[in-house]
Design a protein around this motif. Structure first.
Motif, short mmCIF file in Angstrom:
data_model
loop_
_atom_site.label_atom_id
_atom_site.label_comp_id
_atom_site.label_asym_id
_atom_site.label_seq_id
_atom_site.Cartn_x
_atom_site.Cartn_y
_atom_site.Cartn_z
N LEU A 222 0.84 -1.21 0.00
CA LEU A 222 0.00 0.00 0.00
C LEU A 222 0.87 1.26 0.00
CD1 LEU A 222 -2.85 1.25 0.10
CD2 LEU A 222 -2.73 1.13 2.59
N ALA A 223 1.96 1.22 0.75
CA ALA A 223 2.82 2.41 0.85
C ALA A 223 3.67 2.63 -0.41
CB ALA A 223 3.74 2.26 2.06
N ASN A 224 4.04 1.56 -1.11
CA ASN A 224 5.02 1.71 -2.19
C ASN A 224 4.55 1.33 -3.60
OD1 ASN A 224 7.65 2.29 -0.59
ND2 ASN A 224 6.68 0.62 0.51
N PHE A 225 3.38 0.70 -3.69
CA PHE A 225 2.90 0.26 -5.01
C PHE A 225 1.53 0.86 -5.34
CE2 PHE A 225 6.06 -2.83 -3.84
CZ PHE A 225 6.61 -3.31 -5.03
N LYS A 226 1.29 2.08 -4.85
CA LYS A 226 -0.04 2.70 -5.04
C LYS A 226 -0.51 2.73 -6.50
CE LYS A 226 -1.86 5.11 -1.18
NZ LYS A 226 -0.86 5.33 -0.11
N ALA B 176 -9.97 3.25 -6.34
CA ALA B 176 -11.17 2.94 -5.55
C ALA B 176 -10.88 1.94 -4.44
CB ALA B 176 -12.25 2.39 -6.47
N PHE B 177 -9.71 1.30 -4.46
CA PHE B 177 -9.42 0.26 -3.47
C PHE B 177 -8.36 0.66 -2.43
CE2 PHE B 177 -11.66 -1.88 -6.77
CZ PHE B 177 -12.45 -2.78 -6.08
N HIS B 178 -7.87 1.89 -2.51
CA HIS B 178 -6.88 2.34 -1.52
C HIS B 178 -7.47 2.30 -0.11
CE1 HIS B 178 -4.18 4.65 -4.62
NE2 HIS B 178 -4.34 3.37 -4.89
N CYS C 211 -2.45 -9.23 -7.15
CA CYS C 211 -2.58 -10.53 -7.82
C CYS C 211 -2.05 -10.30 -9.24
CB CYS C 211 -4.05 -10.96 -7.85
SG CYS C 211 -4.33 -12.55 -8.64
N GLY C 212 -0.82 -10.75 -9.51
CA GLY C 212 -0.21 -10.41 -10.80
C GLY C 212 0.30 -8.98 -10.74
N SER C 213 0.27 -8.30 -11.88
CA SER C 213 0.88 -6.97 -11.95
C SER C 213 0.01 -5.85 -11.38
CB SER C 213 1.24 -6.64 -13.41
OG SER C 213 0.07 -6.75 -14.21
N GLY C 214 -1.26 -6.14 -11.11
CA GLY C 214 -2.14 -5.11 -10.55
C GLY C 214 -2.68 -4.18 -11.61
N GLY C 215 -3.12 -3.00 -11.18
CA GLY C 215 -3.70 -2.03 -12.11
C GLY C 215 -5.16 -2.30 -12.40
N GLY C 216 -5.70 -3.34 -11.82
CA GLY C 216 -7.08 -3.77 -12.08
C GLY C 216 -7.16 -5.27 -11.91
N GLY C 217 -8.18 -5.87 -12.51
CA GLY C 217 -8.34 -7.32 -12.40
C GLY C 217 -8.62 -7.74 -10.97
N TYR C 218 -8.08 -8.90 -10.60
CA TYR C 218 -8.30 -9.39 -9.24
C TYR C 218 -7.28 -8.81 -8.27
CZ TYR C 218 -11.47 -13.00 -10.99
OH TYR C 218 -12.52 -13.66 -11.56
#
Length: 308
Positions: A246-250, A256-258, A275-282
């Motif tokens: 949360l602190a380093n991969f915002k 909407a999920f912060h 889950c994976g690279s993030g940016g959306g999805g699961y």
């Protein structure tokens, strides 16, 4: 024609860290799968997939054949006959949609392929991962090769380092209260831009220090706890990992999920991680009490992956 089934995967731990040689643990996820099929009249998704296979074919014709070679004639003929990848794996969700496709193409068209049935030595696993890395780079620009490897072998895989990977067993699931679950962000994430953001962050010395001293340390501890079944210690380390992410991969966490992420850390109802690279999805969730997490996240779609 219908090819064998290839399943989705979940990288429980190790996202981004494995690019920098931390440990990783990936498990097959059999709720989603894909297979090569052929149809006379292609429409919609099947037509799009067939077009995609044509581009992939062109990419494979230029690959270094000393690493891997394919029966390209047969591949081209099948594409012309209406072959497509029929998949229930959601794309851009971090569960290995391109990995399953890559695994299916290697399985069907690779010459001298390493099969699942032979004795999978460490050297063979590393070679397979290297082949899959080059193949999957067509989709993401840069790939660890882990998703296709997991989909191809359909067994849990432990990454100790780039040159040291092994098939592993995970503790059998218990009918307990705890769970690993997927939280649906209902947004599609794209891997390539997320990896670019990460690579830019890696130019910063402070970020590199955080990665090696905190992110990798907690990731490795989580994997050890999970494999040994040390549930209490696992949740302590997952909480630390969740805070660091949360602190380093915002940028990798949808806006909407912060707050949702923060709420889990504060209440201890659940802990979230990428889950994976993030940016959306699961988004991947861990909880010691799934009913409590479900209540806390009642506005979201959850899906159980593993029970404690």
């Amino acid at each position: 024609m219908r090819g064998p089934l290839f399943y989705a995967k979940i990288l429980l731990f190790g996202e981004y860290g494995i690019i920098k040689d931390s440990k990783g643990l990936a498990i097959p996820f059999n709720s989603y799968k894909g297979a090569l099929k052929t149809a006379q009249n292609l429409t919609g998704e099947a037509k799009k997939s067939n077009e995609n296979l044509k581009s992939f074919y062109n990419y494979l014709t230029n690959l270094d054949s000393s690493l891997v070679s394919f029966n390209l004639e047969s591949f081209q003929e099948d594409i012309s006959s209406g072959m497509y990848f029929d998949s229930s794996i959601p794309q851009g969700y971090g569960v290995g949609s391109s990995g399953a496709l890559v695994a299916s193409i290697y399985d069907k068209y690779a010459n001298d392929k390493i099969t699942v049935l032979e004795n999978l030595t460490r050297d063979k696993l590393v070679k397979l991962k290297e082949i899959f890395s080059v193949m999957e780079s067509f989709f993401h620009g840069k790939s660890s090769g882990l998703d296709p490897l997991n989909s191809y072998l359909s067994i849990p895989i432990l990454i100790n380092s780039k040159e040291n990977i092994e098939a592993t067993g995970i503790p059998s699931q218990k009918e307990g209260k705890g769970a690993v679950f997927l939280l649906d962000s209902e947004q599609v994430g794209e891997t390539e831009p997320m990896v670019s953001i990460f690579m830019n962050k890696m130019k910063n010395e402070g970020f590199r220090k955080m990665l090696s001293e905190e992110f990798v340390t907690y990731t490795d501890a989580c994997i050890e706890d999970f494999l040994k079944g040390n549930v209490t210690s696992l949740f302590g380390n997952v909480k630390k990992l969740s805070k660091v992410v949360l602190a380093n991969f915002k940028p990798m966490i949808p806006n909407a999920f912060h707050k949702v992420w923060e709420k889990g850390i504060q209440t201890n109802d659940y802990y979230l991680k990428l889950c994976g690279s993030g940016g959306g999805g699961y988004i991947l969730g861990f909880t010691e009490d799934f009913e409590k997490a479900k209540q806390s996240l009642k506005n979201y779609k959850l899906e159980i992956v593993y029970r404690f």
